[in-house]
Structure formats: structure tokens, C-alpha cells
Design a protein around this motif. Structure first.
Motif, mmCIF file in Angstrom:
data_model
loop_
_atom_site.group_PDB
_atom_site.id
_atom_site.type_symbol
_atom_site.label_atom_id
_atom_site.label_comp_id
_atom_site.label_asym_id
_atom_site.label_seq_id
_atom_site.Cartn_x
_atom_site.Cartn_y
_atom_site.Cartn_z
ATOM 1 N N ILE A 157 -9.067 2.507 -1.373
ATOM 2 C CA ILE A 157 -8.608 2.181 -0.030
ATOM 3 C C ILE A 157 -9.667 1.417 0.761
ATOM 4 N N CYS A 207 1.825 -1.719 4.630
ATOM 5 C CA CYS A 207 1.490 -0.311 4.430
ATOM 6 C C CYS A 207 2.738 0.558 4.560
ATOM 7 N N MET A 209 -4.822 5.015 5.641
ATOM 8 C CA MET A 209 -5.360 3.758 6.187
ATOM 9 C C MET A 209 -6.062 4.020 7.519
ATOM 10 N N PRO A 222 -3.204 -2.610 8.966
ATOM 11 C CA PRO A 222 -2.345 -3.438 8.107
ATOM 12 C C PRO A 222 -1.669 -4.539 8.926
ATOM 13 N N VAL A 230 0.853 -1.188 0.000
ATOM 14 C CA VAL A 230 0.000 0.000 0.000
ATOM 15 C C VAL A 230 0.891 1.240 0.000
ATOM 16 N N ARG A 279 -9.739 -3.655 3.333
ATOM 17 C CA ARG A 279 -10.155 -4.488 4.475
ATOM 18 C C ARG A 279 -10.633 -5.869 4.031
#
Length: 629
Positions: free
Chosen positions: A268, A282, A290, A297, A258, A272
Motif C-alpha cells: 500500500i 479505491c 488507504m 485516491p 485498489v 502514492r
């Protein structure tokens, strides 16, 4: 053909003795030598006799002729002197040496030809000069192997001969290893009659940039970086190493990187859905995006020595492990103490008790944090790596998903191809990141690299997909990622931690020795400098001084701390002398001793400042140990 010529000379109009014929036994001898060193054999062109000839010059040496198009049709053109090729090459080599300092040198050489120029350089340059030869015409080299005994050049420990059929980026990789790692000065040499070559020119351009970046790094950032390393070393008994995590991660587990490009805002919310279906890594700059979505993450990653701590300060990172370089900003290491997983070593880690053999990742991380994650998991054999937020371009004037322009590159915008075929605006550094991705994708053809950024620049070699497509079609298997991350072993035992502190104490003592030896070396260099200027450095009466200098310098090079000192602490990088002093003339001796005198004069102060910082880090570590007890 990659060869050019300046004078069109008909072979028939040259005074020659005879045209030589291919000697297959000789060619096999050369091929066997090449195969023994490079694990491959050069390729023979079935049409070689229509392209190349070798004819003896007036002095009896072989001369290469190449058939090329000229004003009057195809002509046989000589690429060496038809009178005395060796003499021509020796004069050329002397001219190439003139702009070099008397220091360890790496020559990036375009063209092998008959080998005359390479032999001349070997006789003219310093004996420890390293040559990386890129011959764009493998068929030419194969032809010459049937004409001349090249085994000495092929086997020479300071010579590498490469062709376009090698992996893309390999020529650059060898150059980088020699020039950056060994702090060698570099020179690009194109043989006469050879035209420009894109692979060669690009590699030289990249090396020029890397060398300048490395110099700037050591002058401006290296000390801070070294302090970050030292802090990491003193806390390894509380933190972890990536290789212990790698033992638990199946290589079929997809890795989602990410990044913080502006397109991250588009998808984004879907991340999940990939929990326990991919390893979610991340980047530090993407944490706030996030956090806004409250997506935790599996790992956060940071590598920069100066990356501000507030990027990583978020609710979602309160229990998340930090994948970090040993050079990562100390403030970030402190914030994640007990959750740091170190993955990127440099100089020093291999000396640490119980750690050196377990830190696997070294070398270039590609220049950015997402690139560090990508290269790491790619090199460790993960089969599927997915990007999101990796725009490498401006989107609606924005550079990052958090809307802040902090860290945005300044300068001219460059139009490049976008992921959807339309042009986007990027910067030179971002383009270099893209180029590194593309090189790595070519190097690892079995890996599946998916770009689900949904915007930004096109990274050639990736599969372009939406993140929803990735969820539906790629990341379909379930994994217990949380269990894989739980209860990782510590990087060091308490006993190994104590040994590390003792090692650092020993380095402080070694710095005392270096101070003593450099204090003696500075006036000795000054004396030898004066002798070289006004007398003769070859005078037998001067030998004891040369011997004394060799012994004092050997004492310094025998210490462990000297390598760290030179690579991480000395700001006067241009003054650092070569391990071996080589000079054949008074002027070369003057150059060597001038540089050495300047270096050894400032070395004691550099040693004292490093001693002070080592002592601070050790004292802080012992204070923390007492608080823990």
C-alpha cells in the motif's frame, strides 16, 4: 466425440431404403442462412464421411448414424429411431414438457442432432419458448446441413444455435440475458445419446446460481435498492455521470484498482508513487487502509445497496469523487452529494430526461466492488488495468486488509491455486469472482491485465508482477489526472431535474390506474378460474370476459411504472404473470388464472406502498431545492 449411445446397432443390420449423399447446394443454402444471422459460417470437417452417415428409416425419414468404437471395433450407431424418427422425437418432447409450468420458458439445449427433437419441442411447448442450442460437434451440424433443409430452424426467431468455436462465455451470456432479464423459467435439456459437456454443464450451473440470487435479491433487497435509485434520480442536477468523465480520460491511462484483500498491507505504501501515473480507483472497503497511509485516491467506488457508510468515512475521502451505482446505499450517496459520479444503470435510468442516452454501463458487475471497477474500465476500452489487494483468498486467516472479519464469507474453505503456485484457501463466492475476471480477460484479449496483489489466488490470464515492477516498467508516463476530474458537467440541468420530478409524479398517477385495473382483474380471474374448472374456457359466451381481461392488462402494461414495479418492488416474484396468457387445455387455463388471481389480489397494496415512497422522495427533493435557493 461428445456422443454416447445406448444400443449398438450395426447399420448393415437395419432395414433401410438408401444411404443419402451430401447435397452441396443444400449445404450452401443452410450455410448462407446461418451466416446471414450469425455473421459466420460453420466449419466443414474433411473427414466427415468417415464419421457420419445418413440413411433413410422405414418411414422414409433420414436417420443419423455415427461411427463409434464398440466392443467389436468401430460400429455405425443410429442416434434416431430407424422406424419413425419424428414420432420418437414427439413422444420425447411431451415427456420433457411435463415438469414445466405454463410460463415463458428458456430451454438450454445440449445437442442439435438431426433437428428432430428441436422441431418436436417447437410443436409441443408454448409458442414463445426460446431455445438456445449448444452443439458441441460443429462438424456434425455442418454435415447435417448437407442432408436436411434447416433454414427454417436457423432463421427461427426463438432459436439460437451455437458452437464451441464461439467466444468463451457467449453461451452463458445468451442464457443469462434471456433468463435473468426476462424472468423466464429455465430448463436444461440434453438430447439422447449426448454425453455431458463441461461448457454446457458450467453454464447451467451458473444460471441456476444467478437465478436463485436474483430471486433472493427481489424478495429481500430489491425495495431498498429501488429507494436508492429514486434518491439518486432526484439529485442528478447536483451530481455527474461517468460518460462525461470518460470523454476526458485517455485509454492509455493505466487504471489501478485498489481492493481490500489482506495483501494490500504489503504494498500500500507504494501507491502514492502512482499518483498522476495511473487512475487510482479505491474500493469502499479499502478506504480505511488507504487512509491509514494518507494516500488520496482519484476515485472511490461503491456499488452495494447495503454497504455501511462508515467504510467510506475518512479524511482522504472528504473531497474525493465517488464512482457509484445508482443502487448504491443512499447514506453513501448523501455523504458524497455533489461528488457522486454515477456509472452503473439498471431499470429506470433510461426514462429520465437528459440522462437515458448518456448512461452507458449496464449488466453484471461480477459480484464484487473491485470487479465492478475492472469490468467497467475494461469494457470502456482502457488498455492497462492493474489489481492490488485482490486476494480472493484468506491470508494468515485474514480476509481484509483492515483486519476486520466483517463481511467475511462463512462456510467451507476451498483450496485453490495461489498466485505463487502454492495452494491458498478461498470460498465459493470468491472463486466465482475469479471466474468472472478470467472470462472477461478472455473476452478482451487486447487489454493488459496485471495482478500486483503479491498474494492470494491466481487469476489466470493476468500478468503477475510486484507493484514496484509496475511502477518501474508499466506506469512510466505522466498524466494530469486532477485536471481531468475537475469541473465535470452535471448529469441534469435544473429544468431536466424538474421534468424528472414531474415524471415521478406521473408514476404516482399511473399506480392509481394499476390499482383500479387490478381491482377489476382479481374477481375476473376468479370467474375465469371457476369456468375453467367446471365448464369450458373455449365457450364462445366466455369470450367477452377474456377480451375484458386483455384490455385491463393492456392498460397496465402501457404504463411506464409497471416495469419498475415488477422488477424492483414486487416481493411475490413467483406470482408475476407473463405478459401473454397462453393455454391450450383446461388445466393450463386453471394454472394461469390461479396465479393471476393471487397476483392481482395483492397488487393494489404493492402499488400503494410504492406510491408512498415515491411521494416521500419527491417531497424531500423539493425541500432540498428550496434550501438550495
Amino acid at each position: 466425440m461428445s456422443l454416447l449411445y445406448y444400443n449398438q446397432v450395426q447399420a448393415e443390420g437395419v432395414s433401410v431404403v438408401a444411404q443419402l449423399q451430401i447435397n452441396e447446394e443444400l449445404r450452401e443454402q443452410n450455410f448462407a442462412a446461418y451466416e446471414a444471422r450469425y455473421r459466420r459460417r460453420p466449419v466443414i470437417d474433411p473427414q466427415e464421411s468417415d464419421k457420419y452417415r445418413v440413411i433413410t428409416a422405414r418411414n422414409g425419414e433420414p436417420v443419423l448414424f455415427i461411427r463409434m468404437a464398440g466392443a467389436d471395433g468401430l460400429q455405425w450407431v443410429p442416434v434416431n429411431s430407424t422406424y419413425n424418427p419424428s414420432y420418437e422425437a414427439s413422444r420425447w418432447a411431451v415427456a420433457e414438457k411435463e415438469d414445466l409450468q405454463n410460463r415463458i420458458t428458456t430451454i438450454a439445449m445440449l445437442g442439435f442432432g438431426m433437428g428432430y427433437q428441436l422441431r418436436a419441442l417447437l410443436q409441443t411447448m408454448r409458442p414463445d419458448t426460446f431455445y438456445i442450442v449448444y452443439e458441441p460437434e460443429e462438424s456434425l451440424f455442418s454435415f447435417i446441413c448437407g442432408m436436411v433443409d434447416l433454414t427454417a430452424l436457423i432463421k427461427h426467431k426463438y432459436v439460437m444455435i451455437l458452437f464451441p468455436s464461439y467466444k468463451e462465455g457467449e453461451f452463458y451470456g445468451y442464457l443469462e440475458a434471456r433468463i435473468i432479464s426476462d424472468r423466464s423459467q429455465a430448463k436444461g435439456i440434453r438430447l439422447p445419446y449426448y454425453a455431458s459437456n463441461a461448457v454446457y454443464e458450467q453454464a447451467c450451473a451458473q444460471i441456476s446460481i444467478s437465478t436463485q440470487l436474483n430471486t433472493n435479491f427481489q424478495k429481500m433487497v430489491a425495495r431498498r435498492t429501488f429507494l436508492n435509485h429514486m434518491y439518486a434520480w432526484t439529485g442528478l442536477h447536483r451530481n455527474m455521470l461517468l460518460n462525461d468523465l470518460l470523454d476526458r480520460l485517455p485509454r492509455t491511462l493505466p487504471v489501478l484498482v485498489v481492493a481490500a484483500g489482506p495483501s494490500l498491507n504489503k504494498n500500500i505504501n507504494l501507491v502514492r508513487e502512482l499518483k498522476n501515473r495511473a487512475l487510482i480507483v479505491c474500493t469502499d472497503r479499502a478506504v480505511q487502509t488507504m487512509n491509514r497511509e494518507q494516500i488520496i485516491p482519484d476515485l472511490v467506488i461503491t456499488v452495494d445497496a447495503t454497504k455501511p457508510a462508515y467504510f467510506l468515512q475518512a479524511e482522504i475521502t472528504e473531497e474525493t469523487p465517488l464512482l457509484c451505482s445508482f443502487q448504491a446505499n443512499r447514506a453513501n450517496q448523501e455523504a458524497f452529494d455533489g461528488r457522486n459520479i454515477y456509472f452503473h444503470a439498471w431499470i429506470g435510468e433510461e426514462m429520465l430526461p437528459g440522462v437515458g442516452h448518456r448512461v452507458l454501463m449496464q449488466g453484471d458487475l461480477g459480484g464484487n466492488v473491485a470487479g465492478g471497477a475492472f469490468i467497467t474500465f475494461l469494457e470502456y476500452g482502457f488498455q492497462t488495468i492493474i489489481f492490488i489487494g485482490q486476494d480472493l483468498a484468506l491470508v494468515d486467516g485474514q480476509s481484509h486488509s483492515d483486519g476486520s472479519d466483517l463481511g467475511t464469507l462463512k462456510g467451507d474453505e476451498i483450496e485453490i491455486e495461489g498466485i505463487d503456485g502454492r495452494p491458498v484457501y478461498s470460498h465459493r463466492d470468491w472463486i466465482s469472482f475469479r471466474d468472472k475476471y478470467e472470462q472477461m480477460i478472455i473476452r478482451y484479449p487486447k487489454a493488459r491485465v496485471i495482478d500486483a496483489t503479491e498474494g492470494g489466488a491466481l487469476i489466470h490470464g493476468t500478468e503477475v508482477m510486484t507493484l514496484q515492477q509496475v511502477i518501474d516498467c508499466v506506469c512510466t508516463e505522466e498524466y494530469d489526472v486532477d485536471a481531468m476530474l475537475r469541473d465535470l458537467p452535471r448529469a441534469q440541468t435544473v429544468e431536466e431535474h424538474e421534468q424528472t420530478l414531474a415524471l415521478m409524479e406521473h408514476w404516482i398517477e399511473e399506480l392509481d390506474l394499476i390499482i383500479d385495473r387490478s381491482t377489476q382483474l382479481a374477481p375476473l380471474c376468479d370467474q375465469l378460474l371457476r369456468i375453467s374448472k367446471y365448464q369450458d374456457f373455449r365457450d364462445i359466451r366466455v369470450r367477452p370476459k377474456h377480451q375484458q381481461m386483455g384490455e385491463l392488462r393492456a392498460d397496465i402494461y402501457r404504463t411506464q411504472i409497471n416495469e419498475l414495479l415488477e422488477h424492483m418492488w414486487i416481493r411475490e416474484i413467483d406470482l408475476i404473470p407473463d405478459p401473454l396468457f397462453v393455454f391450450q387445455t383446461d388445466q393450463e387455463a386453471i394454472d394461469v388464472f390461479t396465479q393471476a388471481y393471487a397476483y392481482y389480489k395483492v397488487l393494489p397494496d404493492n402499488c400503494r406502498s410504492l406510491q408512498e415512497e415515491l411521494r416521500k422522495v419527491i417531497d424531500l427533493a423539493r425541500e432540498k431545492d428550496e434550501q438550495t435557493v
